[in-house]
Scaffold this motif. Structure first.
Motif, PDB file in Angstrom:
ATOM      1  N   LEU A  88       0.803  -1.226   0.000  1.00  0.00           N
ATOM      2  CA  LEU A  88       0.000   0.000   0.000  1.00  0.00           C
ATOM      3  C   LEU A  88       0.833   1.271   0.000  1.00  0.00           C
ATOM      4  N   GLU A  89       1.997   1.248   0.645  1.00  0.00           N
ATOM      5  CA  GLU A  89       2.832   2.457   0.680  1.00  0.00           C
ATOM      6  C   GLU A  89       3.489   2.753  -0.667  1.00  0.00           C
ATOM      7  N   PRO A  94      -3.683   4.180  -2.593  1.00  0.00           N
ATOM      8  CA  PRO A  94      -4.007   3.039  -1.732  1.00  0.00           C
ATOM      9  C   PRO A  94      -5.480   2.977  -1.331  1.00  0.00           C
ATOM     10  N   ASP A 126       8.167   5.152   0.347  1.00  0.00           N
ATOM     11  CA  ASP A 126       6.755   5.526   0.373  1.00  0.00           C
ATOM     12  C   ASP A 126       6.466   6.587  -0.688  1.00  0.00           C
ATOM     13  N   ALA A 130       0.564   8.138  -1.238  1.00  0.00           N
ATOM     14  CA  ALA A 130       0.131   7.062  -0.337  1.00  0.00           C
ATOM     15  C   ALA A 130       0.167   7.539   1.108  1.00  0.00           C
ATOM     16  N   ARG A 134      -3.209   7.709   4.122  1.00  0.00           N
ATOM     17  CA  ARG A 134      -3.214   6.607   5.094  1.00  0.00           C
ATOM     18  C   ARG A 134      -4.437   6.615   6.007  1.00  0.00           C
TER      19      ARG A 134
END
Length: 167
Positions: A88-89, A94, A126, A130, A134
């Motif tokens: 996801l990072e 994401p 990262d 993203a 978060r």
């Protein structure tokens, strides 16, 4: 070892490994827990790593490779469980990924994620996009899944691997 994933999978179910790369989760489960699950969906951007992941599953497990065009979110078939680890990072959006994969997980199914967080802006790989969303990823998860195990995502390193169950 991915025994911590295997023990939460139905014996005849399906697993999505999103950001599969060399397919470490699917390969470990196919090798050490054959038949659990019975089918794997591997999703990742086309690369030599993804090609190798498919190669090492051939003859060990039934699977479908789902190529992900850069910046796109592919169709994910309904599944019993999903793993989005160390991924996801690194994706531009994401939130779109977690919503798409989360929607594919059947009610009662399990999702594993570990949205890693580097503390410094210049630290690690990262993507800034993203990092910025978060909190929205976790708002989605709290709304649609029950938190079952792991440390809070607000920990300095992101808290490690978490297990969620679809409501």
């Amino acid at each position: 070892s991915f025994r911590f994933v295997a023990r939460h999978l139905p014996p005849a179910g399906t697993l999505v490994e999103y950001g599969a790369g060399i397919a470490p989760i699917s390969h470990w489960i196919a090798t050490h827990e054959p038949g659990r699950p019975r089918f794997f969906f591997l999703a990742d951007v086309p690369s030599e790593h993804f090609t190798f992941g498919q190669h090492r599953l051939r003859g060990r497990a039934a699977f479908l490779a789902i190529p992900v065009a850069p910046g796109a979110v592919p169709e994910i078939p309904p599944c019993d469980s999903a793993c989005i680890l160390e991924t996801l990072e690194h994706v531009p959006d994401p939130v779109a990924v977690i919503r798409h994969v989360g929607a594919a997980v059947k009610p009662g199914g399990v999702l594993f994620e570990d949205f890693y967080r580097h503390d410094a802006e210049s630290d690690g790989p990262d993507l800034p996009s993203a990092r910025a969303v978060r909190p929205e990823v976790y708002r989605y998860l709290w709304k649609h899944f029950a938190f079952e195990a792991g440390r809070t995502w607000e920990m300095p390193d992101g808290g490690g691997i978490r297990r969620w169950r679809k409501r």
